[in-house]
Design a protein around this motif. Structure first.
Motif, PDB file in Angstrom:
ATOM      1  N   ASN A  89       0.726  -1.296   0.099  1.00  0.00           N
ATOM      2  CA  ASN A  89       0.042  -0.082  -0.036  1.00  0.00           C
ATOM      3  C   ASN A  89       0.895   1.322   0.053  1.00  0.00           C
ATOM      4  O   ASN A  89       1.504   1.684   1.028  1.00  0.00           O
ATOM      5  N   ARG A  90       0.876   1.882  -1.099  1.00  0.00           N
ATOM      6  CA  ARG A  90       1.719   2.972  -1.362  1.00  0.00           C
ATOM      7  C   ARG A  90       1.108   4.340  -1.142  1.00  0.00           C
ATOM      8  O   ARG A  90       1.683   5.474  -1.668  1.00  0.00           O
ATOM      9  N   GLU A  91       0.055   4.330  -0.694  1.00  0.00           N
ATOM     10  CA  GLU A  91      -1.158   5.672  -0.487  1.00  0.00           C
ATOM     11  C   GLU A  91      -0.353   6.842   0.679  1.00  0.00           C
ATOM     12  O   GLU A  91       0.365   6.194   1.398  1.00  0.00           O
ATOM     13  N   GLY A  92      -0.416   8.027   0.235  1.00  0.00           N
ATOM     14  CA  GLY A  92       0.028   8.613   1.156  1.00  0.00           C
ATOM     15  C   GLY A  92       0.897   9.778   0.507  1.00  0.00           C
ATOM     16  O   GLY A  92       1.318  10.580   1.343  1.00  0.00           O
ATOM     17  N   GLY A  93       1.212   9.830  -0.741  1.00  0.00           N
ATOM     18  CA  GLY A  93       2.343  10.444  -1.406  1.00  0.00           C
ATOM     19  C   GLY A  93       3.564  10.216  -1.532  1.00  0.00           C
ATOM     20  O   GLY A  93       3.933   9.107  -0.690  1.00  0.00           O
ATOM     21  N   ALA A  94       4.571  11.060  -1.852  1.00  0.00           N
ATOM     22  CA  ALA A  94       6.005  10.458  -2.154  1.00  0.00           C
ATOM     23  C   ALA A  94       6.644   9.977  -0.898  1.00  0.00           C
ATOM     24  O   ALA A  94       7.476   9.378  -0.640  1.00  0.00           O
ATOM     25  N   ARG A  95       6.498  11.254   0.241  1.00  0.00           N
ATOM     26  CA  ARG A  95       6.965  10.806   1.543  1.00  0.00           C
ATOM     27  C   ARG A  95       6.899   9.599   2.138  1.00  0.00           C
ATOM     28  O   ARG A  95       7.703   8.866   2.704  1.00  0.00           O
ATOM     29  N   ILE A  96       5.605   9.289   2.265  1.00  0.00           N
ATOM     30  CA  ILE A  96       5.036   8.182   2.726  1.00  0.00           C
ATOM     31  C   ILE A  96       5.641   6.905   2.031  1.00  0.00           C
ATOM     32  O   ILE A  96       6.094   5.987   2.549  1.00  0.00           O
ATOM     33  N   ASP A  97       5.727   7.034   0.581  1.00  0.00           N
ATOM     34  CA  ASP A  97       6.252   5.926  -0.367  1.00  0.00           C
ATOM     35  C   ASP A  97       7.605   5.756   0.011  1.00  0.00           C
ATOM     36  O   ASP A  97       8.237   4.570   0.335  1.00  0.00           O
ATOM     37  N   VAL A  98       8.464   6.587   0.054  1.00  0.00           N
ATOM     38  CA  VAL A  98       9.809   6.609   0.449  1.00  0.00           C
ATOM     39  C   VAL A  98      10.117   5.936   2.056  1.00  0.00           C
ATOM     40  O   VAL A  98      10.861   5.018   1.981  1.00  0.00           O
ATOM     41  N   GLU A  99       9.267   6.518   2.751  1.00  0.00           N
ATOM     42  CA  GLU A  99       9.604   6.220   4.422  1.00  0.00           C
ATOM     43  C   GLU A  99       9.190   4.577   4.247  1.00  0.00           C
ATOM     44  O   GLU A  99       9.585   3.986   5.192  1.00  0.00           O
ATOM     45  N   ARG A 100       8.165   4.091   3.522  1.00  0.00           N
ATOM     46  CA  ARG A 100       8.017   2.450   3.586  1.00  0.00           C
ATOM     47  C   ARG A 100       8.945   1.764   3.150  1.00  0.00           C
ATOM     48  O   ARG A 100       9.108   0.632   3.288  1.00  0.00           O
ATOM     49  N   ALA A 101       9.824   2.408   2.337  1.00  0.00           N
ATOM     50  CA  ALA A 101      11.234   1.560   1.846  1.00  0.00           C
ATOM     51  C   ALA A 101      10.662   0.311   1.056  1.00  0.00           C
ATOM     52  O   ALA A 101       9.970   0.357   0.030  1.00  0.00           O
ATOM     53  N   TYR A 102      10.935  -0.859   1.797  1.00  0.00           N
ATOM     54  CA  TYR A 102      10.530  -2.281   0.851  1.00  0.00           C
ATOM     55  C   TYR A 102       9.285  -2.027   0.868  1.00  0.00           C
ATOM     56  O   TYR A 102       8.366  -1.766   1.585  1.00  0.00           O
TER      57      TYR A 102
END
Length: 345
Positions: A89-102
């Motif tokens: 689930n990569r929702e939440g924008g670019a920052r959240i996507d990066v923070e979720r890493a793997y």
């Protein structure tokens, strides 16, 4: 059947064996005959054991009065937990996507609760929570955070000035880490352990990170008190069909207890008791008690069923030369150069 100290009136070995449909000894049957045995007659603990589970270590506050969930409650809890742990689930924008890493492929939390549907792995205290830390331990941790100095423990050192590799957390340096403990805890991945066994020795191998504990089963004495080890000094004995491993003489460089989000206290006065019981052909019950009066206001215990693994252990290639640490130190040197008015070297 034996009873686990500190667990009140509940017989955990019986509970877990019943829940998994194990061959519980019938009335009049010798319990030792029901357990798998080695060639020399001891309970057979050998093999690779998998301890993945989405049952949390501590009972969620929303379930404070529920030590065991109903089937319906367990199904809802499982669905909510798997949704929260879905890193695809990569929702939440670019920052959240990066923070979720793997993405989800790399995580291995497991997808089931323990068979007894307990709401926490901690079974004592009754609230299923880690006890409060002592005031002295809280003060020591606060002082360490504020100064950025002191023993290097856990994943990272909060507030560390990163003057050099020795200022970074032991797990970040790939020296000790994560879920291997001791004690062992389910975590994000590498939730497995291999046990080797001879008549007078047991070896406990975790690939998180390359830890092997060799446990003598004879009556040899411990080293002098000033001889301390990062994994403690273990000694083992049999209590019926249960292997009991008692570890002491940890160093002040390791925490008294480590969770996935941080390290608590210093292990200098830690007395760790671990118990391993083969309750079925495919199930090993792992229990531990943390007794450290310098860090916690009382001792606490947990119980984790481990399943026989279908795969061998693979190397966890974590090493001190990783780019994360290199870049952290490089950044620290650049800041120092900027403050001194010179170009980074």
């Amino acid at each position: 059947m034996r009873r686990l100290p500190l667990c009140g009136t509940k017989d955990l070995v019986w509970i877990f064996a019943a829940c998994i449909g194990a061959a519980v000894p019938a009335a009049g049957e010798d319990e030792s005959e029901a357990a798998a045995r080695t060639e020399w007659g001891a309970p057979d603990l050998r093999g690779v054991w998998d301890y993945r589970t989405i049952t949390p270590l501590e009972r969620p506050f929303a379930l404070k009065d529920k030590d065991v969930l109903s089937e319906e409650e367990a199904a809802v809890f499982r669905e909510q937990t798997l949704s929260r742990l879905d890193f695809d689930n990569r929702e939440g924008g670019a920052r959240i996507d990066v923070e979720r890493a793997y993405n989800d492929f790399w995580w291995d939390w497991g997808d089931e609760l323990t068979a007894d549907r307990r709401s926490s792995l901690i079974i004592d205290p009754p609230d299923g929570r880690i006890p409060s830390m002592t005031e002295a331990a809280k003060a020591a941790m606060k002082s360490s955070r504020q100064s950025g100095e002191g023993p290097v423990r856990g994943l990272v050192v909060i507030g560390s000035k990163a003057h050099g590799p020795e200022d970074l957390g032991l797990s970040e340096r790939c020296l000790l880490g994560f879920n291997a403990g001791p004690p062992m805890l389910p975590s994000a991945y590498n939730n497995n352990v291999q046990i080797f066994q001879t008549e007078d020795t047991v070896a406990i191998l975790n690939e998180m990170v390359h830890q092997a504990r060799v446990v003598p089963l004879d009556d040899r004495s411990r080293p002098a008190d000033d001889v301390r080890q990062w994994l403690g000094v273990p000694r083992g004995h049999w209590d019926g069909d249960t292997l009991v491993v008692e570890s002491q003489a940890f160093t002040d460089k390791t925490p008294s207890f480590t969770t996935i989000i941080g390290a608590l206290g210093s292990a200098e006065s830690l007395h760790l008791v671990e118990r391993f019981t083969r309750v079925a052909d495919d199930t090993l019950l792992y229990e531990f008690t943390v007794d450290d009066p310098s860090t916690f206001t009382r001792e606490f215990s947990a119980a984790i069923p481990m399943r026989a693994a279908t795969e061998p252990l693979y190397e966890y290639a974590c090493h001190e030369g990783n780019y994360g640490m290199f870049n952290l130190l490089r950044g620290a040197r650049a800041k120092e150069a900027e403050a001194a008015g010179r170009e980074p070297g």
